[in-house]
Design a protein around this motif. Structure first.
Motif, mmCIF file in Angstrom:
data_model
loop_
_atom_site.group_PDB
_atom_site.id
_atom_site.type_symbol
_atom_site.label_atom_id
_atom_site.label_comp_id
_atom_site.label_asym_id
_atom_site.label_seq_id
_atom_site.Cartn_x
_atom_site.Cartn_y
_atom_site.Cartn_z
ATOM 1 N N ALA A 141 0.826 -1.208 0.000
ATOM 2 C CA ALA A 141 0.000 0.000 0.000
ATOM 3 C C ALA A 141 0.863 1.263 0.000
ATOM 4 C CB ALA A 141 -0.933 -0.006 1.217
ATOM 5 N N VAL A 142 1.962 1.244 0.750
ATOM 6 C CA VAL A 142 2.866 2.402 0.764
ATOM 7 C C VAL A 142 3.447 2.635 -0.626
ATOM 8 C CG1 VAL A 142 5.067 3.271 1.632
ATOM 9 C CG2 VAL A 142 3.450 2.229 3.223
ATOM 10 N N VAL A 143 3.891 1.548 -1.257
ATOM 11 C CA VAL A 143 4.474 1.686 -2.601
ATOM 12 C C VAL A 143 3.442 2.248 -3.574
ATOM 13 C CG1 VAL A 143 5.356 0.396 -4.588
ATOM 14 C CG2 VAL A 143 6.254 -0.064 -2.303
ATOM 15 N N VAL A 144 2.232 1.721 -3.509
ATOM 16 C CA VAL A 144 1.178 2.204 -4.410
ATOM 17 C C VAL A 144 0.865 3.679 -4.127
ATOM 18 C CG1 VAL A 144 -1.273 1.977 -4.992
ATOM 19 C CG2 VAL A 144 0.172 -0.066 -4.794
ATOM 20 N N ALA A 145 0.851 4.053 -2.845
ATOM 21 C CA ALA A 145 0.548 5.438 -2.484
ATOM 22 C C ALA A 145 1.596 6.400 -3.037
ATOM 23 C CB ALA A 145 0.452 5.574 -0.956
ATOM 24 N N VAL A 146 2.873 6.074 -2.850
ATOM 25 C CA VAL A 146 3.945 6.960 -3.322
ATOM 26 C C VAL A 146 3.924 7.029 -4.853
ATOM 27 C CG1 VAL A 146 6.438 7.349 -3.402
ATOM 28 C CG2 VAL A 146 5.367 6.508 -1.298
ATOM 29 N N LEU A 147 3.845 5.848 -5.464
ATOM 30 C CA LEU A 147 3.817 5.766 -6.924
ATOM 31 C C LEU A 147 2.628 6.542 -7.484
ATOM 32 C CD1 LEU A 147 4.882 4.374 -9.535
ATOM 33 C CD2 LEU A 147 3.527 2.379 -8.922
ATOM 34 N N GLY A 148 1.446 6.324 -6.889
ATOM 35 C CA GLY A 148 0.249 6.997 -7.375
ATOM 36 C C GLY A 148 0.335 8.509 -7.193
ATOM 37 N N PHE A 149 0.770 8.935 -6.021
ATOM 38 C CA PHE A 149 0.914 10.361 -5.720
ATOM 39 C C PHE A 149 1.857 11.008 -6.735
ATOM 40 C CE2 PHE A 149 1.884 13.395 -1.876
ATOM 41 C CZ PHE A 149 1.460 14.467 -2.623
ATOM 42 N N ARG A 150 2.990 10.354 -6.965
ATOM 43 C CA ARG A 150 3.957 10.889 -7.915
ATOM 44 C C ARG A 150 3.367 10.959 -9.330
ATOM 45 N NH1 ARG A 150 7.579 14.099 -9.980
ATOM 46 N NH2 ARG A 150 8.906 13.142 -11.537
ATOM 47 N N LEU A 151 2.736 9.898 -9.781
ATOM 48 C CA LEU A 151 2.250 9.860 -11.164
ATOM 49 C C LEU A 151 1.089 10.825 -11.378
ATOM 50 C CD1 LEU A 151 2.546 6.090 -12.125
ATOM 51 C CD2 LEU A 151 4.095 7.978 -12.660
ATOM 52 N N VAL A 152 0.186 10.903 -10.392
ATOM 53 C CA VAL A 152 -0.914 11.860 -10.518
ATOM 54 C C VAL A 152 -0.371 13.292 -10.562
ATOM 55 C CG1 VAL A 152 -2.926 12.826 -9.329
ATOM 56 C CG2 VAL A 152 -2.637 10.343 -9.489
ATOM 57 N N SER A 153 0.660 13.577 -9.751
ATOM 58 C CA SER A 153 1.204 14.941 -9.750
ATOM 59 C C SER A 153 1.824 15.285 -11.097
ATOM 60 C CB SER A 153 2.219 15.105 -8.613
ATOM 61 O OG SER A 153 3.463 14.535 -8.963
ATOM 62 N N VAL A 154 2.461 14.291 -11.735
ATOM 63 C CA VAL A 154 3.031 14.527 -13.071
ATOM 64 C C VAL A 154 1.903 14.733 -14.085
ATOM 65 C CG1 VAL A 154 4.350 13.489 -14.967
ATOM 66 C CG2 VAL A 154 5.144 13.227 -12.611
ATOM 67 N N TRP A 155 0.920 13.844 -14.005
ATOM 68 C CA TRP A 155 -0.197 13.854 -14.961
ATOM 69 C C TRP A 155 -0.976 15.165 -14.867
ATOM 70 C CZ3 TRP A 155 -5.499 11.899 -13.391
ATOM 71 C CH2 TRP A 155 -6.401 11.942 -14.478
ATOM 72 N N ARG A 156 -1.206 15.649 -13.633
ATOM 73 C CA ARG A 156 -1.978 16.872 -13.436
ATOM 74 C C ARG A 156 -1.099 18.128 -13.473
ATOM 75 N NH1 ARG A 156 -7.001 16.362 -14.407
ATOM 76 N NH2 ARG A 156 -7.456 18.147 -13.068
ATOM 77 N N GLY A 157 0.226 17.948 -13.548
ATOM 78 C CA GLY A 157 1.104 19.108 -13.591
ATOM 79 C C GLY A 157 1.175 19.894 -12.289
ATOM 80 N N TRP A 158 0.953 19.207 -11.159
ATOM 81 C CA TRP A 158 1.030 19.904 -9.877
ATOM 82 C C TRP A 158 2.448 20.410 -9.606
ATOM 83 C CZ3 TRP A 158 -1.731 15.484 -6.733
ATOM 84 C CH2 TRP A 158 -3.113 15.554 -6.978
ATOM 85 N N VAL A 159 2.542 21.583 -9.035
ATOM 86 C CA VAL A 159 3.852 22.117 -8.632
ATOM 87 C C VAL A 159 3.774 22.680 -7.220
ATOM 88 C CG1 VAL A 159 4.702 22.659 -10.950
ATOM 89 C CG2 VAL A 159 3.326 24.346 -9.702
ATOM 90 N N VAL A 160 4.919 22.748 -6.569
ATOM 91 C CA VAL A 160 5.009 23.414 -5.274
ATOM 92 C C VAL A 160 5.520 24.835 -5.509
ATOM 93 C CG1 VAL A 160 5.383 21.284 -3.999
ATOM 94 C CG2 VAL A 160 7.348 22.565 -4.847
ATOM 95 N N PRO A 161 5.305 25.752 -4.563
ATOM 96 C CA PRO A 161 5.757 27.126 -4.782
ATOM 97 C C PRO A 161 7.283 27.224 -4.801
ATOM 98 C CG PRO A 161 4.487 26.931 -2.716
ATOM 99 C CD PRO A 161 4.611 25.562 -3.287
ATOM 100 N N ALA A 162 7.770 28.142 -5.611
ATOM 101 C CA ALA A 162 9.199 28.465 -5.605
ATOM 102 C C ALA A 162 9.404 29.768 -4.848
ATOM 103 C CB ALA A 162 9.717 28.609 -7.034
ATOM 104 N N ALA A 163 10.629 29.965 -4.404
ATOM 105 C CA ALA A 163 10.958 31.199 -3.711
ATOM 106 C C ALA A 163 10.944 32.356 -4.697
ATOM 107 C CB ALA A 163 12.328 31.079 -3.058
#
Lengths: 216, 216, 216
Positions: free
Chosen positions: C178-200
């Motif tokens: 479940a941990v592996v799926v969570a990390v993998l899914g979180f990462r792939l969804v963020s790429v797919w949706r183009g999510w970004v964190v703020p930059a300075a």
């Protein structure tokens, strides 16, 4: 003082010169020159000792080695223009330091019980690690990765030979000397003949991989 | 909570600010700013602990220290423009952090039994290592090697004093305070008077040494 | 050979490809390409093992892992242009390697007895350390600090989840998956949706902090 200690101090001294000189080229201050001499002369051994768990590393704990590197730094800081005329001598001495460090680093790993493969790796790192650290601290891409010279290859051969001889119970003074001569000779012949290894021919310059690979 | 702990947390906080700020200048993202704050605030101690074999390093295992560095990173990420007006304060606080880290790092090495020389080296590294790591992670040549300021010299003096006092059995609260005052005072006077150490004057820019030295 | 070993070897292989490719882009020689493959594939684990005191690190001592990284380096050296067409595959494989390394690194820290916080830190470092080392050895600012992608955040979430489950005595094969799926899914969804964190947003570009802070 035994022959081993004399060779080790000589090896540290000549490696440290290259670090001091890199610092001079970057117009570092006197502290920076001394740190770079220390990093180039002793960084490979420090890396080895951290990796095999032999703390504190001799590169921060052995007074004769630390003083040797510092003295080399001062020599470069004060005398560097005069050293420009000694290049051939330096290539030979540097190859000698490489040969000695690889033999000594591999043997230390084996004696420390880390196994054949790890000993070969730390033997090679003892030989080339100081130069890599020197280049990174001066903001350069490590020369040993890119200059196509046979520098790491003789180191790998020497570390492998040492491990095989140790495993066979045949690592004597005579065979140790043979390893040093083999590495030194291989290195010097490759310089003399201008041998090079192939470089990569990048046909595509995209970017992917771990550490941020999605934007493509 | 003892005075030592308060000083350590203050030292980590003010050192971490410099890392966060370096990351902001490079336009790192929020994760990069936090990592740089952590590296600058705790990197010197992590290096010390790895070199003396005190694993895991407090810089990854002590919650109060790690949280302090992270908080400093957030402070910089959110407030950095407002910090531009506080430079004089920062120089004083940074010098205080240097003095405390050198005393603490040297003492930890001595208590860990690594000997006088290694303890002095790790004491100096505790003081300057975070800044070196900060500069390397942001792609800069380490400032402490090149800016000609008296930053490492007070650190070396402080680490040496600590080791001598410890060896003489005279490392009390009073003499520890004296070491901190000496390093802090030496640093601040050198800034106030504009003292500098000599820089190298490269008269020749060739290249040789370990890590590929033959092409000359 | 167990499923864990297969996953580890796959993770090393795909991470090592990114190191080899970075070296190819810098026109490193064949030795440099192999070293970069090794550093990217195994550097995170080497850092982890040094920090938790598990020497020698598996990244220099385990033949199957070292050979895997070297083979990945040769593959890149010989075949890199052909790999340009596989980017989507690579993003998925790289996210899988991240997820596996974070789980494995955190668990190793916990099993080694270094505590929850240090285990989370080394878990994250196992996931991202190879990429950071790869970038530093090729003279680049680490991509993971600056590219605004969600790469470290899934790693931190995964390491935290692993530690919580372990502490609760609930780290089974099912929860690990479940941990592996969570990390993998979180990462792939963020790429797919183009999510970004703020930059300075640097509003001020002065310079201060440890490592030479007085000249302002």
């Amino acid at each position: 003082m035994q022959i081993d200690d004399v060779l080790e101090i000589a090896g540290v001294f000549f490696s440290a010169l290259s670090g001091g000189l890199a610092a001079v080229r970057k117009k570092f201050d006197v502290f920076g020159v001394l740190v770079l001499a220390w990093a180039a002369g002793l960084g490979g051994g420090i890396l080895r000792d951290v990796l095999i768990g032999a703390t504190p590393p001799v590169g921060i704990a052995d007074p004769s080695l630390v003083v040797t590197a510092i003295v080399a730094g001062f020599v470069i800081f004060l005398l560097h223009p005069g050293l420009a005329r000694m290049r051939t001598v330096v290539v030979v001495l540097d190859a000698g330091a490489l040969a000695f460090f690889v033999l000594q680093g591999t043997t230390k790993g084996l004696d420390h019980g880390v196994g054949l493969l790890a000993s070969v790796v730390v033997g090679v790192l003892t030989g080339i690690g100081g130069g890599v650290l020197r280049d990174m601290l001066t903001g350069e891409v490590p020369l040993v990765f890119a200059d196509r010279q046979l520098y790491a290859i003789p180191a790998i051969v020497g570390a492998g030979l040492t491990a095989v001889l140790w495993q066979a119970g045949a690592l004597t003074v005579a065979t140790q000397a043979a390893v040093v001569v083999a590495v030194l000779g291989f290195r010097l012949v490759s310089v003399w003949r201008g041998w090079v290894v192939p470089a990569a021919a990048p046909g595509w310059t995209g970017r992917w991989g771990s550490g941020g690979s999605g934007r493509m």
